[in-house]
Enzyme design. Structure first.
Site, PDB file in Angstrom:
ATOM      1  N   ASP A   8     103.981  -7.485 -41.602  1.00  0.00           N
ATOM      2  CA  ASP A   8     104.931  -6.465 -41.165  1.00  0.00           C
ATOM      3  C   ASP A   8     104.159  -5.238 -40.707  1.00  0.00           C
ATOM      4  O   ASP A   8     103.337  -4.694 -41.459  1.00  0.00           O
ATOM      5  CB  ASP A   8     105.871  -6.085 -42.307  1.00  0.00           C
ATOM      6  CG  ASP A   8     106.854  -7.197 -42.654  1.00  0.00           C
ATOM      7  OD1 ASP A   8     106.787  -8.268 -42.018  1.00  0.00           O
ATOM      8  OD2 ASP A   8     107.674  -6.993 -43.563  1.00  0.00           O
ATOM      9  N   ASP A 131     119.876 -12.107 -40.828  1.00  0.00           N
ATOM     10  CA  ASP A 131     119.713 -11.410 -42.096  1.00  0.00           C
ATOM     11  C   ASP A 131     121.090 -11.264 -42.716  1.00  0.00           C
ATOM     12  O   ASP A 131     122.034 -10.827 -42.048  1.00  0.00           O
ATOM     13  CB  ASP A 131     119.095 -10.029 -41.879  1.00  0.00           C
ATOM     14  CG  ASP A 131     117.783 -10.100 -41.103  1.00  0.00           C
ATOM     15  OD1 ASP A 131     117.097 -11.140 -41.221  1.00  0.00           O
ATOM     16  OD2 ASP A 131     117.453  -9.139 -40.399  1.00  0.00           O
TER      17      ASP A 131
END
Length: 245
Positions: A8, A131
């Site tokens: 990330d 998500d």
């Protein structure tokens, strides 16, 4: 079962967030390319990149770090990336850089027709990231929970031609609380394309549970905090997953 290390990216550094909160970022490395090489040497067969700044800004924000990662490992293993991908031009630029797949998240939920257009323009190269919180799709860096159920969305995107679905349980991501196996399997059973689990991986028991779910269409798992903090040894975990296939 393929285990996929997550890198990330925030302001050019490798970080991990808790439940998608930018203010809850832990920096793990100032050199994402070195991190990518490390996971490759540990046996990773694919890498998962997220442009966190891009996810919030809606446009790519970490191109130098992404280019460095691709220069380091893209000749050896496929690399996929999500975060800030909102138009076909960005997808084309990323694929030209050497990415194997791009992941459409928020834009897929807000504008489903964009997914169909992307699949037509770049067949076989599009992944959708869904998500979810309590089964409902979340968007905009998880800031907004919509009224769309992820199962309904997954069916639509399968018909559009995406090559796989990445499913993240945002209640568990970065919390070291275990994978939501039931929700992941439920989603995988409703589509014919592979589903990749993301969020909550904490230990080898999760690996065993995911491998048992492989017969239902769960093809892999993205792992982040657990391998950075050491609760999972990546090489050992991938060896275990391979032995259980």
């Amino acid at each position: 079962m393929l285990l996929i290390p997550a890198i990330d990216l925030k302001e050019g550094r490798c970080v991990r967030l808790k439940q998608g909160l930018m203010e809850e970022a832990t920096v793990f490395s100032d050199s994402p390319a070195e991190t990518a090489l490390h996971w490759f040497k540990q046996g990773a067969r694919r890498l998962h990149l997220v442009d966190l700044n891009g996810a919030f800004a809606g446009v790519p924000q970490n191109l130098p770090a992404i280019k460095d990662i691709l220069a380091a490992v893209a000749k050896d293993i496929p690399v996929q990336l999500g975060g800030g991908i909102r138009d076909l031009k960005t997808i084309g630029q990323y694929l030209d850089l050497g990415l194997n797949d791009v992941i459409i998240g928020t834009a897929a939920v807000k504008n489903p027709d964009f997914v169909r257009e992307a699949c037509k323009a770049f067949p076989g190269r599009i992944i959708v990231g869904l998500d979810a919180k309590d089964g409902m799709a979340a968007i905009d860096g998880w800031a907004t929970v919509t009224g769309h159920h992820v199962i309904d969305l997954a069916k639509r995107f399968e018909d559009d031609g995406v090559n796989s679905i990445i499913y993240t349980d945002i209640g568990r991501d970065g919390m070291m609380s275990g994978v939501n196996i039931d929700a992941t399997v439920k989603l995988a059973q409703t589509v014919r394309i592979p589903v990749i689990s993301s969020g909550g991986l904490t230990g080898l028991d999760d690996i065993r549970a995911l491998c048992a779910a492989e017969k239902h269409g769960v093809a892999g798992a993205i792992t982040g905090r657990a391998i950075y903090e050491g609760s999972i040894d990546f090489a050992q975990a991938q060896q275990l997953a391979d032995s259980l296939d």
